[in-house]
Write a protein that holds these residues in place. Sequence first.
Motif, PDB file in Angstrom:
ATOM      1  N   UNK A   1     -49.042  41.902 -32.442  1.00  0.00           N
ATOM      2  CA  UNK A   1     -47.936  40.971 -32.646  1.00  0.00           C
ATOM      3  C   UNK A   1     -47.843  40.053 -31.438  1.00  0.00           C
ATOM      4  N   UNK A   2     -47.765  38.782 -31.693  1.00  0.00           N
ATOM      5  CA  UNK A   2     -47.729  37.823 -30.582  1.00  0.00           C
ATOM      6  C   UNK A   2     -47.061  36.543 -31.061  1.00  0.00           C
ATOM      7  N   UNK A   3     -46.945  35.611 -30.141  1.00  0.00           N
ATOM      8  CA  UNK A   3     -46.436  34.298 -30.496  1.00  0.00           C
ATOM      9  C   UNK A   3     -44.973  34.305 -30.910  1.00  0.00           C
ATOM     10  N   UNK A   4     -44.677  33.526 -31.932  1.00  0.00           N
ATOM     11  CA  UNK A   4     -43.294  33.351 -32.378  1.00  0.00           C
ATOM     12  C   UNK A   4     -42.678  34.658 -32.856  1.00  0.00           C
ATOM     13  N   UNK A   5     -43.468  35.465 -33.583  1.00  0.00           N
ATOM     14  CA  UNK A   5     -42.936  36.729 -34.106  1.00  0.00           C
ATOM     15  C   UNK A   5     -42.517  37.651 -32.971  1.00  0.00           C
ATOM     16  N   UNK A   6     -43.336  37.718 -31.921  1.00  0.00           N
ATOM     17  CA  UNK A   6     -42.994  38.560 -30.778  1.00  0.00           C
ATOM     18  C   UNK A   6     -41.749  38.032 -30.075  1.00  0.00           C
ATOM     19  N   UNK A   7     -41.634  36.740 -29.975  1.00  0.00           N
ATOM     20  CA  UNK A   7     -40.454  36.154 -29.331  1.00  0.00           C
ATOM     21  C   UNK A   7     -39.186  36.448 -30.131  1.00  0.00           C
ATOM     22  N   UNK A   8     -39.305  36.470 -31.446  1.00  0.00           N
ATOM     23  CA  UNK A   8     -38.144  36.830 -32.282  1.00  0.00           C
ATOM     24  C   UNK A   8     -37.649  38.237 -31.936  1.00  0.00           C
ATOM     25  N   UNK A   9     -38.588  39.172 -31.872  1.00  0.00           N
ATOM     26  CA  UNK A   9     -38.205  40.547 -31.560  1.00  0.00           C
ATOM     27  C   UNK A   9     -37.632  40.652 -30.149  1.00  0.00           C
ATOM     28  N   UNK A  10     -38.223  39.934 -29.211  1.00  0.00           N
ATOM     29  CA  UNK A  10     -37.724  39.968 -27.831  1.00  0.00           C
ATOM     30  C   UNK A  10     -36.293  39.446 -27.754  1.00  0.00           C
ATOM     31  N   UNK A  11     -36.045  38.333 -28.411  1.00  0.00           N
ATOM     32  CA  UNK A  11     -34.698  37.753 -28.362  1.00  0.00           C
ATOM     33  C   UNK A  11     -33.683  38.642 -29.077  1.00  0.00           C
TER      34      UNK A  11
END
Length: 310
Positions: A1-11
Amino acid sequence: MSGTALNWFKSYITGRTFAVLCDDRQSSPEALNCGVPQGSVLGPILFVLYTTPLSTLISSTPCNHHLYADDTQLYISFSPTDLASNIIHLKHTITTISDWMKMNLLFLNQNKTEFLIFGSQKQLETISDLRLSLAEDVIILPSSVARDLGFSLDSNLTLKDQISNVCKTSYYHIRDLNRIRKSLDLNTAKIIATALIQSRLDYCNSLYLNLPATSVSRLQLVQNAAARAVYSVSKFDHITPALMALHWLKVEERIQYKVVSLTYKALQYNQPRYLRDLLSIQSTRATRSASLITLAPCQTCCQVSTEALK
C-alpha cells in the motif's frame, strides 16, 4: 500500500487524542498512539489486519479456532478419558495468545472469557471440580450456557435456552404487531413480520436439525402466531392458508432448506473449508443417476449443521 491510499490511512489514524471522564471531571487530552476508533467503518478492517498473525499462532497449537472481529473462539474435541491432557493444551494456547497480545499492545479480557464443555448428560456427570486456571490468579469455571454470535449454546446442545430466547423476543414483537395491525396495510404487516420475527426463526436455523419435535414445534407456534397477526386470523382457524399466502415454508422445512443450501454452496465453491471437509461424494456407478452428485452416507454429514455457526 502506498501513495494516496496510504496517506488516507495515515490521516485517519494519526493525530487522534483521548480523555478520561470521571465524576463529571474530564482529564486533559493525551495523544493516542495505538488502536483504531471503535464504531467506525474502517475500525473492524484495520483490527482484522492487525490481528492476522493470531490465526497462524493458534494454528501451531493443538486447538482449532475461529476468529470474528475481536471475538476469538477456541475449540478442541476429545474423549472423556483425555480430559486432563486437553485442558493443559487449552491453557497453553490461551497463555500463548495472551503473551502475543501483550507484545502487540492488546489486552485479553479474562473477565469476558467463557469456558464451555459439550457432552451428553452422562459424560458431564463424570466430570467434577473442573476449572480453567489462567494467569494472574484468574479461575474460570465451566458455564452451562454461552452465547456465540448471538446464539445460545448449552453444554448438552439441547438448544432449549436459544429456543426460549427466540420465542420470548418473537412473541414480544407479535404482540406489538397485533396492537397496530389495524393501522397497517397488508404489505407493511408482511414486511414487519418477516424482518422482526421470521428473521429470528431463520438465524442459524441449520443448528436446529434433528432436534426433538417438541423443540421445533415451539418455533412453529411462533411462526403460526406471526402469520395470524399479519392476516388477523383467529387462533381457531387453520393456519396453512395464511402460511401459503405468505410463501413461508414451515420451520422444519426451512431448517432442511438451510442445510441443503449450505451443502450446495460448500460443494459448489469449496468454501468454507471446515464445512466442505465434512462432505464426502459417493463414487459414481453405471446407473441413470450417475451424472448426479450423491453424498456418501456417513456420520460427518450430520455434523454440517453443528459446524455451520463456527
